[in-house]
Design an enzyme around this catalytic site. Structure first.
Site, PDB file in Angstrom:
ATOM      1  N   CYS A   1       0.088  -1.638   1.120  1.00  0.00           N
ATOM      2  CA  CYS A   1       0.295  -0.886  -0.124  1.00  0.00           C
ATOM      3  C   CYS A   1       1.399  -1.504  -0.980  1.00  0.00           C
ATOM      4  O   CYS A   1       1.272  -1.614  -2.206  1.00  0.00           O
ATOM      5  CB  CYS A   1       0.670   0.555   0.182  1.00  0.00           C
ATOM      6  N   ASP A   2       2.497  -1.904  -0.337  1.00  0.00           N
ATOM      7  CA  ASP A   2       3.707  -2.271  -1.069  1.00  0.00           C
ATOM      8  C   ASP A   2       4.101  -3.738  -0.954  1.00  0.00           C
ATOM      9  O   ASP A   2       5.066  -4.171  -1.583  1.00  0.00           O
ATOM     10  CB  ASP A   2       4.883  -1.420  -0.577  1.00  0.00           C
TER      11      ASP A   2
ATOM     12  N   CYS B   1       3.983   1.047   4.631  1.00  0.00           N
ATOM     13  CA  CYS B   1       2.643   0.493   4.383  1.00  0.00           C
ATOM     14  C   CYS B   1       2.758  -0.895   3.761  1.00  0.00           C
ATOM     15  O   CYS B   1       2.998  -1.029   2.555  1.00  0.00           O
ATOM     16  CB  CYS B   1       1.844   1.423   3.472  1.00  0.00           C
TER      17      CYS B   1
END
Length: 298
Positions: free
Chosen positions: A134-135, A131
């Protein structure tokens, strides 16, 4: 006894909830551990008509709309569906709760396919991610790889290019055949994105005396980086279903195999394009079919 239980909180499930709630059918939506599914991870959503914003903003808007028509949303997942003798269903949740319902709409979507090479599992969450939105912020000013060549991979690379120092896209084919031309053009325009074609990875390891990773290809080339973002397709989320319900070769549900009173929508449905617009359309169709089914029983 509920009229409708909807599994999944992506665009398909939320659209279905808007329709069934508006039709005055008692509706419970099991959202899973987080709202939105894959859509919630999209940083900039450009190809859904009439919307300008992130995927999560769209999900939040749709959630509010569904709730306005009486949908109850619970942050739990389905672990089993029992078929009752009277034609109803009992949905078993991961918190131990059970819900009796007259109909079920399956909208559990898909998740990123995991990379099955040496080191991929070992370094998951320690440099290997599925992701980018997300990261990605963990890799500000650093060097990253994106592994894949479809729309998801190119979108990830474009997102990361605005965060990371450099991005290498590693792809097993000679060009991005499956990606949209607009994405290919944007990637070509980014000075800090490099494309490495005809390359497959065979292992991931940590560089000695360093926190960097070394990704090694089948032909022995080594790519040093700080993080690896994997985008190699998706698998349908259907583990909670019995084997009596047929799936295609991607694990997606074949609608004709479903019992009466059960319907399917979104990426978990076979033979549809995996897009938000199609998810919304199939969510609408599943809901209207469920409403008609319920009305026929009255």
């Amino acid at each position: 006894m509920q009229d409708v239980v909807i599994l999944g909180s992506g665009p398909a499930g939320l659209t279905a909830a808007i329709y069934t709630g508006r039709a005055n059918k008692s509706t419970v939506l099991l959202a899973g551990p987080s709202l939105g599914g894959q859509t919630g991870e999209i940083a900039k959503l450009e190809n859904y008509p009439g919307w300008a914003g992130s995927g999560m903003e769209l999900i939040q808007f749709m959630t509010k709309q569904a709730k306005s028509f009486g949908t109850k949303i619970e942050m739990v997942s389905c672990t089993d569906i029992k078929f009752n003798d009277d034609g109803t269903f009992t949905v078993v949740c991961d918190n131990g709760k059970t819900i009796d319902t007259k109909t079920v709409i399956l909208g559990t979507g898909a998740t990123a396919r995991r990379l099955e090479i040496d080191g991929a599992r070992e370094f998951f969450g320690k440099g290997v991610s599925y992701c980018a939105t997300c990261d990605g912020f963990f890799y500000s000013g650093r060097d990253v790889l994106v592994y894949g060549g479809g729309n998801a991979a190119l979108n990830d690379a474009l997102y990361l290019a605005d965060v990371a120092k450099s991005v290498k896209i590693i792809y097993r084919k000679s060009e991005f055949f499956r990606a949209e031309s607009i994405l290919r053009n944007r990637v070509a325009e980014k000075e800090n994105i490099e494309c490495v074609y005809n390359t497959e990875l065979k292992s991931i390891a940590q560089k000695p005396d360093s926190d960097k990773l070394i990704a090694t290809s089948l032909d022995g080339r080594e790519f040093e980086c700080d993080g690896i973002f994997v985008a190699i397709g998706h698998e349908a989320n259907t583990d909670y279903l019995s084997e009596t319900i047929k799936r295609d070769d991607m694990g997606r549900i074949i609608p004709e195999s479903l019992p009466k009173g059960m319907f399917v929508a979104g990426d978990v449905k076979s033979n549809i394009k995996m897009q938000i617009a199609t998810a919304v359309g199939t969510g609408c169709t599943a809901a209207m079919d469920a409403i008609a089914y319920l009305n026929s029983k009255e």
